[in-house]
Design a protein around this motif. Structure first.
Motif, PDB file in Angstrom:
ATOM      1  N   ASN A  34       9.203  22.875 -12.348  1.00  0.00           N
ATOM      2  CA  ASN A  34       8.694  21.678 -12.994  1.00  0.00           C
ATOM      3  C   ASN A  34       7.667  21.409 -11.968  1.00  0.00           C
ATOM      4  O   ASN A  34       6.510  20.939 -12.731  1.00  0.00           O
ATOM      5  CB  ASN A  34       9.569  20.820 -12.817  1.00  0.00           C
ATOM      6  N   GLU A  35       7.596  21.373 -10.884  1.00  0.00           N
ATOM      7  CA  GLU A  35       6.377  20.965 -10.088  1.00  0.00           C
ATOM      8  C   GLU A  35       5.085  22.083 -10.122  1.00  0.00           C
ATOM      9  O   GLU A  35       4.007  21.585 -10.122  1.00  0.00           O
ATOM     10  CB  GLU A  35       6.615  21.108  -8.397  1.00  0.00           C
ATOM     11  N   LEU A  36       5.270  23.082 -10.372  1.00  0.00           N
ATOM     12  CA  LEU A  36       4.315  24.279 -10.878  1.00  0.00           C
ATOM     13  C   LEU A  36       3.526  23.791 -12.129  1.00  0.00           C
ATOM     14  O   LEU A  36       2.452  23.753 -12.040  1.00  0.00           O
ATOM     15  CB  LEU A  36       4.911  25.615 -10.717  1.00  0.00           C
ATOM     16  N   TYR A  37       4.277  23.359 -13.147  1.00  0.00           N
ATOM     17  CA  TYR A  37       3.930  22.970 -14.257  1.00  0.00           C
ATOM     18  C   TYR A  37       2.939  21.861 -14.144  1.00  0.00           C
ATOM     19  O   TYR A  37       2.015  21.783 -14.704  1.00  0.00           O
ATOM     20  CB  TYR A  37       4.880  22.463 -15.217  1.00  0.00           C
ATOM     21  N   GLU A  38       3.378  20.844 -13.247  1.00  0.00           N
ATOM     22  CA  GLU A  38       2.783  19.628 -13.153  1.00  0.00           C
ATOM     23  C   GLU A  38       1.389  20.016 -12.372  1.00  0.00           C
ATOM     24  O   GLU A  38       0.502  19.148 -12.619  1.00  0.00           O
ATOM     25  CB  GLU A  38       3.485  18.709 -12.401  1.00  0.00           C
ATOM     26  N   VAL A  39       1.308  20.586 -11.148  1.00  0.00           N
ATOM     27  CA  VAL A  39       0.371  20.911 -10.637  1.00  0.00           C
ATOM     28  C   VAL A  39      -0.609  21.649 -11.255  1.00  0.00           C
ATOM     29  O   VAL A  39      -1.880  21.382 -11.265  1.00  0.00           O
ATOM     30  CB  VAL A  39       0.787  21.828  -9.331  1.00  0.00           C
ATOM     31  N   PHE A  40      -0.306  22.559 -12.209  1.00  0.00           N
ATOM     32  CA  PHE A  40      -0.985  23.481 -12.910  1.00  0.00           C
ATOM     33  C   PHE A  40      -1.757  22.461 -14.067  1.00  0.00           C
ATOM     34  O   PHE A  40      -3.058  22.715 -14.174  1.00  0.00           O
ATOM     35  CB  PHE A  40      -0.390  24.540 -13.591  1.00  0.00           C
ATOM     36  N   ALA A  41      -1.216  21.572 -14.556  1.00  0.00           N
ATOM     37  CA  ALA A  41      -1.763  20.666 -15.564  1.00  0.00           C
ATOM     38  C   ALA A  41      -2.727  19.807 -14.817  1.00  0.00           C
ATOM     39  O   ALA A  41      -3.675  19.522 -15.554  1.00  0.00           O
ATOM     40  CB  ALA A  41      -0.518  19.793 -15.957  1.00  0.00           C
ATOM     41  N   GLU A  42      -2.393  19.176 -13.613  1.00  0.00           N
ATOM     42  CA  GLU A  42      -3.494  18.719 -12.842  1.00  0.00           C
ATOM     43  C   GLU A  42      -4.823  19.432 -12.780  1.00  0.00           C
ATOM     44  O   GLU A  42      -5.690  18.700 -12.502  1.00  0.00           O
ATOM     45  CB  GLU A  42      -2.857  18.236 -11.524  1.00  0.00           C
ATOM     46  N   THR A  43      -4.513  20.684 -12.352  1.00  0.00           N
ATOM     47  CA  THR A  43      -5.802  21.569 -12.296  1.00  0.00           C
ATOM     48  C   THR A  43      -6.614  21.626 -13.510  1.00  0.00           C
ATOM     49  O   THR A  43      -7.944  21.282 -13.556  1.00  0.00           O
ATOM     50  CB  THR A  43      -5.312  22.871 -11.976  1.00  0.00           C
ATOM     51  N   LEU A  44      -5.845  21.664 -14.713  1.00  0.00           N
ATOM     52  CA  LEU A  44      -6.562  21.917 -15.973  1.00  0.00           C
ATOM     53  C   LEU A  44      -7.092  20.337 -16.072  1.00  0.00           C
ATOM     54  O   LEU A  44      -8.285  20.517 -16.817  1.00  0.00           O
ATOM     55  CB  LEU A  44      -5.441  22.152 -17.022  1.00  0.00           C
ATOM     56  N   PHE A  45      -6.587  19.466 -15.883  1.00  0.00           N
ATOM     57  CA  PHE A  45      -7.137  18.198 -16.423  1.00  0.00           C
ATOM     58  C   PHE A  45      -8.281  18.033 -15.531  1.00  0.00           C
ATOM     59  O   PHE A  45      -9.391  17.270 -16.014  1.00  0.00           O
ATOM     60  CB  PHE A  45      -5.911  16.973 -16.005  1.00  0.00           C
ATOM     61  N   ALA A  46      -8.461  18.234 -14.258  1.00  0.00           N
ATOM     62  CA  ALA A  46      -9.589  18.144 -13.503  1.00  0.00           C
ATOM     63  C   ALA A  46     -10.692  18.994 -13.979  1.00  0.00           C
ATOM     64  O   ALA A  46     -11.755  18.560 -13.921  1.00  0.00           O
ATOM     65  CB  ALA A  46      -9.339  18.572 -11.818  1.00  0.00           C
ATOM     66  N   LYS A  47     -10.350  19.925 -14.750  1.00  0.00           N
ATOM     67  CA  LYS A  47     -11.426  20.890 -15.280  1.00  0.00           C
ATOM     68  C   LYS A  47     -11.692  20.416 -16.659  1.00  0.00           C
ATOM     69  O   LYS A  47     -12.387  20.985 -17.474  1.00  0.00           O
ATOM     70  CB  LYS A  47     -10.664  22.527 -15.193  1.00  0.00           C
TER      71      LYS A  47
END
Length: 103
Positions: A34-47
């Protein structure tokens, strides 16, 4: 240091391209949590890749069985994705799903 911590650190340093590449590799190679999904989503959001970010936030939320503060915060981030994509109706629909005790 694990892969999630490295991606978080890259995000803090605003090295979003590197975080995105590392996140993509990790998602394809690792047993995803779950945490990896969330962290990756945060990266995409920032981009500003809101559609993709929303997808990974949804995956993170779906891996949490019961409502809690974590799932609520993920739903809030999904709403932000809809807002950034100029879809206020869907943003509101996501926000209303959050139970009152977590608002």
């Amino acid at each position: 240091t694990n892969i999630i911590e490295i991606i978080k650190e890259l995000n803090e340093q605003q090295a979003f391209n590197s975080a995105k590449i590392l996140g993509s590799i990790a998602l394809s190679e690792l047993n995803v949590k779950n945490e990896l999904y969330e962290v990756f989503a945060e990266t995409l959001f920032a981009k500003e890749e809101y559609k993709r970010a929303k997808h990974y936030f949804k995956l993170a939320a779906s891996s949490i069985a019961t409502w809690n503060a974590k799932k609520s915060s993920i739903y809030l981030r999904i709403s932000y994705c809809f807002i950034k994509s100029n879809n206020l109706k869907l943003a509101v629909q996501k926000l209303v799903k959050i139970p009152d005790q977590f608002k």
